[in-house]
Enzyme design. Structure first.
Site, mmCIF file in Angstrom:
data_model
loop_
_atom_site.group_PDB
_atom_site.id
_atom_site.type_symbol
_atom_site.label_atom_id
_atom_site.label_comp_id
_atom_site.label_asym_id
_atom_site.label_seq_id
_atom_site.Cartn_x
_atom_site.Cartn_y
_atom_site.Cartn_z
ATOM 1 C CD GLU A 32 95.631 28.375 6.600
ATOM 2 O OE1 GLU A 32 95.418 27.826 7.701
ATOM 3 O OE2 GLU A 32 94.835 28.316 5.658
ATOM 4 C CG HIS A 33 100.821 30.309 9.446
ATOM 5 N ND1 HIS A 33 101.496 29.488 10.319
ATOM 6 C CD2 HIS A 33 100.865 29.690 8.241
ATOM 7 C CE1 HIS A 33 101.948 28.421 9.660
ATOM 8 N NE2 HIS A 33 101.566 28.516 8.403
ATOM 9 C CB THR A 34 95.367 34.580 11.553
ATOM 10 O OG1 THR A 34 94.483 33.512 11.200
ATOM 11 C CG2 THR A 34 95.765 35.352 10.300
ATOM 12 C CG ASP A 35 95.865 29.338 14.707
ATOM 13 O OD1 ASP A 35 96.952 29.760 14.274
ATOM 14 O OD2 ASP A 35 95.615 28.132 14.885
ATOM 15 C CG ASP A 160 91.927 21.985 13.490
ATOM 16 O OD1 ASP A 160 91.829 23.027 12.811
ATOM 17 O OD2 ASP A 160 92.958 21.295 13.533
#
Ligand code: ADP
Ligand code: MG
Length: 371
Positions: A32-35, A160
């Site tokens: 999470e919040h890595t992209d 997504d």
């Protein structure tokens, strides 16, 4: 999905559609919040999907089984998703003809399951099939991502659309957001996925999201004075020890660095079927998002705790950007009903509004059928 889309078509149009295009929603298992830090994510496509039955036409007529026509007269409305796909296809030299089409969806909108990506991938998939474009799933994902970013104007990562277009039955997708390499990782033992929607609106999420992006940039800048890096993907905990940086940026960077490592370990744990490691990694991910990244809220903490204590739960944590939205859980095959009952009962003690609970297997990605 296909037969429901055909029924929805028959209720609105004469004759037959020439194509039905299906694209699933998704949930992120970890990462999470890595992209936007060029790191790793590990989403799975879900059984819930958007199906579009369509036929080329001289004048466009779009309907949705979920959105009454009368409800959609204000603002640009959901039809802008179709126009956005047309514009993104034009960028690669494809002229997309007007459609008569019906959208039928089982992806709840605004619940963090990315109904928007599913809708976009389904439209691109419909034109891909109609025009015999032979776009590969990664190209469909790319066009759908351009559509959402550039033409709907919502800045989102590629995860997504990639999860929806490239999903694999029974597997989650390990994705390297720098190279866009994808590796399917089978969920062992027929594990099921639970999505636990707190229904807490993510009203502050957009502003906080931009704040986090800026804090990560600050960390990259500080570290680069000692050792040049392109993104937090390249940083190590060692870098953080030696760098002169404010405490907030240091904690944000520590989340990203440790979260990337957790995604790699989670992938290994899926391969070896180490359920206890999956549980620990999700718990640590949640704690890091809460304490270092500060994007959790009381509802998400309560939900993750309730799920973790429920029978059949292998792993649970918040998923998505935070400030509301969902937790995700991995559940032993055959335990879903018991898991759900227990989680709802524990969560009920906190006095928050009743959550929505969704059940799914990791599912195949988008596909289309011609008639
Ligand atoms: P999320 O992607 O988290 O579900 P978004 O706000 O990004 O939430 O996307 C939801 C939007 O997608 C809706 O407001 C609507 O415009 C469109 N949408 C989703 N499902 C449908 C549907 N079945 N029919 C028409 N539009 C839909
Ligand atoms: Mg969306």
């Amino acid at each position: 999905m296909v037969s429901q889309a055909l029924e929805a078509w028959a209720a609105r149009f004469d004759g037959r559609p020439t194509v039905v295009s299906v694209a699933p929603g998704r949930v992120n298992l970890i990462g999470e919040h890595t992209d936007y830090n060029e790191g790793y994510v590990l989403p799975a496509a879900l059984e819930m999907a958007v199906a579009i039955a369509a036929r080329p036409a001289t004048e466009e007529r779009l309907a949705s089984a979920q959105v009454p026509d009368a409800a959609d007269h204000r603002g640009p409305g959901w039809r802008r998703y179709a126009s956005a796909c047309r514009s993104a296809l034009a960028e690669i030299g494809v002229e997309a003809p007007p459609l008569e089409a019906v959208v039928y969806s089982t992806v709840p909108g605004g619940s963090g399951l990315s109904s928007s990506a599913a809708l976009l991938v389904a439209f691109v998939g419909a034109w891909n099939e109609l025009l015999r474009l032979a776009l590969e799933p990664e190209q469909v994902a790319q066009v759908a991502w351009r559509a959402e970013n550039e033409f709907v104007g919502v800045k989102v990562g590629r995860m997504d659309q990639m999860a929806s277009a490239m999903g694999v039955d029974g597997a989650a997708l390990f994705i390297d957001m720098r190279t866009l390499e994808v590796e399917p990782c089978r969920l062992p033992g027929g594990m099921e996925i639970g999505v636990l929607d707190t229904r807490k609106p993510r009203s502050v999420a957009a502003g906080k999201y931009n704040e986090r992006v800026a804090e990560c940039a600050r960390a990259v800048e500080a570290i680069s004075k000692v050792r040049p890096i392109d993104a937090l993907r390249d940083a190590t905990l060692e870098d953080l020890r030696s760098v002169d940086i404010d405490e907030v940026a240091r904690r944000r960077a520590r989340h990203v660095i440790t979260e990337n490592r957790r995604v790699l370990e989670f992938r290994d744990a899926l391969k070896s079927g180490d359920k206890s490691a999956l549980g620990t990694l999700c718990e640590e991910s949640h704690r890091s998002l809460k304490e270092d990244y500060e994007v959790s809220v009381a509802e998400l903490d309560a939900m993750a705790r309730s799920a973790r204590a429920a029978p059949g739960c292998i792993a649970a944590r918040m998923t998505g950007a935070g400030f509301g939205g969902c937790c995700v859980a991995l559940i032993e095959s055959g335990s879903f009903d018991e898991f759900k009952r227990s989680t709802l009962s524990s969560y009920g003690m906190y006095g928050f509004p009743t959550p929505h609970v969704f059940r799914s297997k990791a599912s195949r990605g988008a596909y289309a059928i011609s008639y």
